[in-house]
Design a protein around this motif. Structure first.
Motif, PDB file in Angstrom:
ATOM      1  N   VAL A  19      -1.038  -0.836  -4.982  1.00 11.56           N
ATOM      2  CA  VAL A  19      -1.656   0.170  -4.823  1.00 11.56           C
ATOM      3  C   VAL A  19      -0.393   1.580  -4.694  1.00 11.56           C
ATOM      4  O   VAL A  19       0.188   1.947  -3.892  1.00 11.56           O
ATOM      5  CB  VAL A  19      -2.778   0.799  -3.217  1.00 11.56           C
ATOM      6  CG1 VAL A  19      -3.635   1.375  -2.768  1.00 11.56           C
ATOM      7  CG2 VAL A  19      -3.408  -0.569  -2.971  1.00 11.56           C
ATOM      8  N   THR A  20      -0.908   2.536  -5.698  1.00 12.25           N
ATOM      9  CA  THR A  20      -0.476   3.648  -5.926  1.00 12.25           C
ATOM     10  C   THR A  20      -1.476   4.726  -5.870  1.00 12.25           C
ATOM     11  O   THR A  20      -2.790   4.170  -7.731  1.00 12.25           O
ATOM     12  CB  THR A  20       0.550   3.901  -6.538  1.00 12.25           C
ATOM     13  OG1 THR A  20       0.867   4.899  -6.587  1.00 12.25           O
ATOM     14  CG2 THR A  20       0.493   3.074  -7.927  1.00 12.25           C
ATOM     15  N   HIS A  21      -1.667   5.960  -6.044  1.00  8.47           N
ATOM     16  CA  HIS A  21      -2.256   7.272  -6.601  1.00  8.47           C
ATOM     17  C   HIS A  21      -1.248   7.565  -7.186  1.00  8.47           C
ATOM     18  O   HIS A  21      -2.280   8.688  -8.420  1.00  8.47           O
ATOM     19  CB  HIS A  21      -3.046   7.830  -5.095  1.00  8.47           C
ATOM     20  CG  HIS A  21      -3.289   7.958  -4.048  1.00  8.47           C
ATOM     21  ND1 HIS A  21      -3.284   6.925  -3.638  1.00  8.47           N
ATOM     22  CD2 HIS A  21      -5.201   8.143  -4.531  1.00  8.47           C
ATOM     23  CE1 HIS A  21      -5.061   6.992  -2.843  1.00  8.47           C
ATOM     24  NE2 HIS A  21      -5.693   7.079  -3.632  1.00  8.47           N
ATOM     25  N   ASP A  22      -0.200   7.530  -7.919  1.00  7.59           N
ATOM     26  CA  ASP A  22       0.659   7.760  -8.850  1.00  7.59           C
ATOM     27  C   ASP A  22       0.880   7.309  -9.905  1.00  7.59           C
ATOM     28  O   ASP A  22       1.244   6.321 -10.670  1.00  7.59           O
ATOM     29  CB  ASP A  22       2.124   8.084  -8.331  1.00  7.59           C
ATOM     30  CG  ASP A  22       3.440   8.693  -9.515  1.00  7.59           C
ATOM     31  OD1 ASP A  22       2.659   8.644 -10.146  1.00  7.59           O
ATOM     32  OD2 ASP A  22       4.197   9.094  -8.277  1.00  7.59           O
ATOM     33  N   ILE A  23      -0.215   8.083 -11.129  1.00  2.00           N
ATOM     34  CA  ILE A  23      -0.714   7.269 -11.977  1.00  2.00           C
ATOM     35  C   ILE A  23       1.134   7.139 -13.106  1.00  2.00           C
ATOM     36  O   ILE A  23       0.973   5.460 -13.901  1.00  2.00           O
ATOM     37  CB  ILE A  23      -1.542   8.532 -12.980  1.00  2.00           C
ATOM     38  CG1 ILE A  23      -2.642   8.478 -12.281  1.00  2.00           C
ATOM     39  CG2 ILE A  23      -1.666   7.981 -14.758  1.00  2.00           C
ATOM     40  CD1 ILE A  23      -3.133   9.202 -13.645  1.00  2.00           C
TER      41      ILE A  23
ATOM     42  N   ALA B 213       6.225   7.875   0.537  1.00  2.28           N
ATOM     43  CA  ALA B 213       7.393   8.950   1.198  1.00  2.28           C
ATOM     44  C   ALA B 213       8.650   9.500   0.776  1.00  2.28           C
ATOM     45  O   ALA B 213       8.928  10.090   1.839  1.00  2.28           O
ATOM     46  CB  ALA B 213       7.119   9.187   2.616  1.00  2.28           C
ATOM     47  N   LEU B 214       9.326   8.756  -0.313  1.00  2.94           N
ATOM     48  CA  LEU B 214      10.451   9.015  -0.415  1.00  2.94           C
ATOM     49  C   LEU B 214      10.698   9.919  -1.527  1.00  2.94           C
ATOM     50  O   LEU B 214       9.425  10.645  -2.292  1.00  2.94           O
ATOM     51  CB  LEU B 214      10.758   7.301  -1.304  1.00  2.94           C
ATOM     52  CG  LEU B 214      10.467   6.010  -0.325  1.00  2.94           C
ATOM     53  CD1 LEU B 214      10.540   5.005  -1.261  1.00  2.94           C
ATOM     54  CD2 LEU B 214      11.422   6.589   1.198  1.00  2.94           C
ATOM     55  N   ASP B 215      11.784  10.290  -1.433  1.00  4.44           N
ATOM     56  CA  ASP B 215      12.141  11.213  -2.779  1.00  4.44           C
ATOM     57  C   ASP B 215      11.943  10.683  -4.005  1.00  4.44           C
ATOM     58  O   ASP B 215      12.440   9.610  -3.910  1.00  4.44           O
ATOM     59  CB  ASP B 215      13.774  12.188  -1.894  1.00  4.44           C
ATOM     60  CG  ASP B 215      14.887  11.184  -1.871  1.00  4.44           C
ATOM     61  OD1 ASP B 215      15.283  10.439  -3.733  1.00  4.44           O
ATOM     62  OD2 ASP B 215      15.260  10.519  -1.388  1.00  4.44           O
ATOM     63  N   ALA B 216      11.979  11.691  -5.099  1.00  2.00           N
ATOM     64  CA  ALA B 216      12.310  11.348  -6.836  1.00  2.00           C
ATOM     65  C   ALA B 216      13.048  10.212  -7.060  1.00  2.00           C
ATOM     66  O   ALA B 216      12.872   9.203  -7.393  1.00  2.00           O
ATOM     67  CB  ALA B 216      12.455  12.499  -7.713  1.00  2.00           C
TER      68      ALA B 216
ATOM     69  N   ASP C 214       1.096  -0.974   0.281  1.00  4.27           N
ATOM     70  CA  ASP C 214       0.095   0.010   0.469  1.00  4.27           C
ATOM     71  C   ASP C 214       0.918   1.207  -0.035  1.00  4.27           C
ATOM     72  O   ASP C 214       1.098   1.746   0.927  1.00  4.27           O
ATOM     73  CB  ASP C 214      -0.880   0.111   1.206  1.00  4.27           C
ATOM     74  CG  ASP C 214      -1.891   1.919   0.912  1.00  4.27           C
ATOM     75  OD1 ASP C 214      -2.588   1.667   0.261  1.00  4.27           O
ATOM     76  OD2 ASP C 214      -2.693   1.207   1.905  1.00  4.27           O
ATOM     77  N   GLU C 215       1.130   1.820  -1.434  1.00  6.67           N
ATOM     78  CA  GLU C 215       1.377   3.437  -1.465  1.00  6.67           C
ATOM     79  C   GLU C 215       2.576   2.829  -0.313  1.00  6.67           C
ATOM     80  O   GLU C 215       3.532   3.964  -0.150  1.00  6.67           O
ATOM     81  CB  GLU C 215       0.921   4.077  -0.919  1.00  6.67           C
ATOM     82  CG  GLU C 215      -0.518   4.929  -1.318  1.00  6.67           C
ATOM     83  CD  GLU C 215      -1.456   5.638  -1.930  1.00  6.67           C
ATOM     84  OE1 GLU C 215       0.053   6.490  -1.905  1.00  6.67           O
ATOM     85  OE2 GLU C 215      -2.076   5.882  -1.248  1.00  6.67           O
TER      86      GLU C 215
END
Length: 93
Positions: free
Chosen positions: A34-38, A7-10, A2-3
């Motif tokens: 699970v991610t909200h990042d497309i 919380a990590l840097d790029a 789940d995500e």
């Protein structure tokens, strides 16, 4: 998962995404991520499930989702992110 990279840097996020892809290939295991990042979904997924208002809108490969969105929500969601990416590649904010 789940995500797990939320919380990590790029830079760290990209490194871990590549490590996850390598592990997935090496182990041959299914991973539910699970991610909200497309962009993360498009990078990592063999198949994507798009949820909207508590319902499953579409399941498909990244190519299927991008080329044949099953609902207006899916189309708008991915079009918006695609436009944002194009703007950043053109050097615009």
């Amino acid at each position: 998962m789940d995500e797990p990279f939320g919380a990590l840097d790029a830079l760290t996020r990209e490194q871990l995404q590549q490590e996850l892809l390598a592990l997935k290939q090496k182990l041959g295991k299914t991973i539910v991520f699970v991610t909200h990042d497309i962009f993360e979904a498009l990078t990592l997924a063999d198949r994507i499930a798009v949820m909207h208002d508590g319902a499953l809108d579409q399941i498909g490969t990244p190519h299927e989702i991008l080329r044949q969105p099953g609902t207006d929500f899916v189309r708008e969601l991915f079009e918006k992110k695609t436009r944002q990416l194009a703007l950043h590649e053109d050097g615009l904010p």
